[in-house]
Design an enzyme around this catalytic site. Structure first.
Site, short mmCIF file in Angstrom:
data_model
loop_
_atom_site.label_atom_id
_atom_site.label_comp_id
_atom_site.label_asym_id
_atom_site.label_seq_id
_atom_site.Cartn_x
_atom_site.Cartn_y
_atom_site.Cartn_z
N ALA A 266 6.43 50.91 33.80
CA ALA A 266 7.90 50.76 34.22
C ALA A 266 7.81 50.77 35.74
CB ALA A 266 8.40 51.88 33.75
N LYS B 279 4.68 46.75 48.94
CA LYS B 279 5.84 46.06 48.61
C LYS B 279 7.33 46.65 48.93
CE LYS B 279 3.70 42.81 45.48
NZ LYS B 279 3.69 42.24 44.34
N ASP C 221 7.84 37.23 42.83
CA ASP C 221 7.34 37.66 41.63
C ASP C 221 8.26 37.50 40.43
OD1 ASP C 221 4.91 38.71 42.77
OD2 ASP C 221 5.91 40.56 43.39
N GLY D 74 6.45 48.90 39.67
CA GLY D 74 7.24 47.72 40.54
C GLY D 74 7.06 46.36 40.03
P1 ATR Z 1 3.05 48.10 39.92
O1 ATR Z 1 3.67 48.06 41.39
O2 ATR Z 1 1.70 47.28 39.91
O3 ATR Z 1 3.87 48.01 38.90
P2 ATR Z 1 3.11 50.86 39.81
O4 ATR Z 1 4.46 50.88 40.50
O5 ATR Z 1 2.08 51.99 40.43
O6 ATR Z 1 2.36 49.84 39.93
O7 ATR Z 1 3.07 50.85 38.08
C1 ATR Z 1 2.17 51.28 37.42
C2 ATR Z 1 2.38 51.22 35.94
O8 ATR Z 1 1.57 51.31 35.02
C3 ATR Z 1 3.43 52.67 35.55
O9 ATR Z 1 4.50 52.17 34.59
C4 ATR Z 1 2.31 53.48 35.07
O10 ATR Z 1 2.75 54.53 34.25
P3 ATR Z 1 3.31 55.96 34.91
O11 ATR Z 1 4.88 55.77 35.15
O12 ATR Z 1 3.43 56.77 33.51
O13 ATR Z 1 2.39 56.23 35.91
C5 ATR Z 1 1.53 52.50 34.33
N1 ATR Z 1 0.12 53.08 34.14
C6 ATR Z 1 -0.80 53.17 34.90
N2 ATR Z 1 -1.98 53.97 34.62
C7 ATR Z 1 -1.68 53.91 33.15
C8 ATR Z 1 -2.50 54.44 32.20
N3 ATR Z 1 -3.79 54.71 32.27
N4 ATR Z 1 -1.99 54.23 30.71
C9 ATR Z 1 -0.63 53.77 30.61
N5 ATR Z 1 0.22 53.44 31.67
C10 ATR Z 1 -0.35 53.26 32.88
#
Ligand code: ATR
Length: 272
Positions: free
Chosen positions: A130, A70, A106, A132
């Protein structure tokens, strides 16, 4: 004239529910087109570039974009709409005579999903995550006048997002006392195969009126089960998926999407 081709670009993408929704819409609207799956291997950066350069050759009139492309797709766009620029991601591409126009549905998808169960203006909303997806949702909620708070495992990322969109951050321990109207999970916590996990439990959701999860597998996540226990209304990830797809149809064909047809196709193919 050759049949027009649409599709979804991503990796892995074979379980995407977009083809069933869009193909059902094409059929019901008498559109002579097919919506396919384009699984693009991310190990070679050129694969995405080549896909974009060859859209005309392959008769591709438009496509959806999902993980992990994306953000990366933006560099191959000739134009993009103001929302994709602010949010920093494109999930919809239109090929207008070899000019690639990028859009983001989205934001409206999330807003429409939420509006089915709640007003947005003036509501106190907690966004979990936090990344995408959180960016798109925080931006949309803020635009619609919600009072938005973000929590993220990595605090620095929540701080950055909050600063950029002029919203608040919150510490995990303060969540139960903060009196939120709406909670939205944008993290992958609770996604299959870890479907028994949830960032929040019923006792931390007391008084919350609506809980939304953007995960679609499983459809009823552990967070949504916890929300039901706490007496909150729930919104599944299928609602956002449906509304963002309707937004894509509207961009490609300039008319309202056949939402009931797309909804039926989606629900027939969802895993419970
Ligand atoms: P997307 O585009 O689907 O939002 P992303 O940009 O990879 O995917 O973001 C994933 C989000 O889920 C992030 O905020 C991530 O937290 P971090 O910034 O600390 O990595 C959060 N996330 C992923 N796995 C997690 C977990 N096991 N517990 C809490 N937050 C998680």
């Amino acid at each position: 004239m050759k049949k027009k081709v649409y599709g979804i670009v991503g990796h892995p993408v074979k379980h995407s529910l977009s083809p069933v929704m869009h193909n059902a819409a094409f059929k019901s609207e008498g559109i002579d087109a097919e919506y396919k799956v384009f699984d693009i291997d991310p190990s070679n950066e050129e694969n995405l570039a080549n896909f974009c350069y060859e859209t005309e050759l392959n008769n591709i009139a438009g496509f959806s974009v999902t993980m992990p492309y994306k953000l990366e797709i933006m560099k191959y766009m000739d134009n993009y709409d103001p929302i994709s620029k602010i949010v920093g991601s494109v999930n919809t591409v239109e090929n207008a005579d070899s000019v690639l126009n990028g859009y983001n549905t989205d934001v409206t998808g999330a807003v429409q999903a939420l509006k089915e169960k709640s007003d947005i203006k003036g509501k106190k909303v907690l966004v979990l995550g936090a990344g995408g997806a959180a960016r798109a949702i925080c931006y949309g909620l803020n635009e619609y006048g919600a009072d938005v708070y973000v929590f993220n495992r990595t605090k620095g990322k929540a701080d950055e997002l909050a600063k950029e969109f002029n919203i608040e951050t919150i510490d995990f321990r303060q969540i139960p006392e903060a009196d939120f109207d709406i909670v939205i999970n944008t993290t992958p916590v609770g996604m299959s195969p870890n479907s028994n996990e949830s960032l929040l439990h019923a006792d931390q959701l007391k008084g919350v009126k609506v809980v939304m999860d953007i995960i679609t597998n499983p459809i009823k996540t552990q967070l949504l089960k916890e929300a039901e226990k706490a007496g909150a209304e729930t919104i599944t990830g299928a609602r956002m998926l449906l509304h963002q797809a309707c937004g894509q149809f509207e961009i490609w064909f300039g008319k309202s999407a056949p939402i009931e047809v797309m909804e039926k196709a989606l629900y027939e193919n969802l895993k419970t």
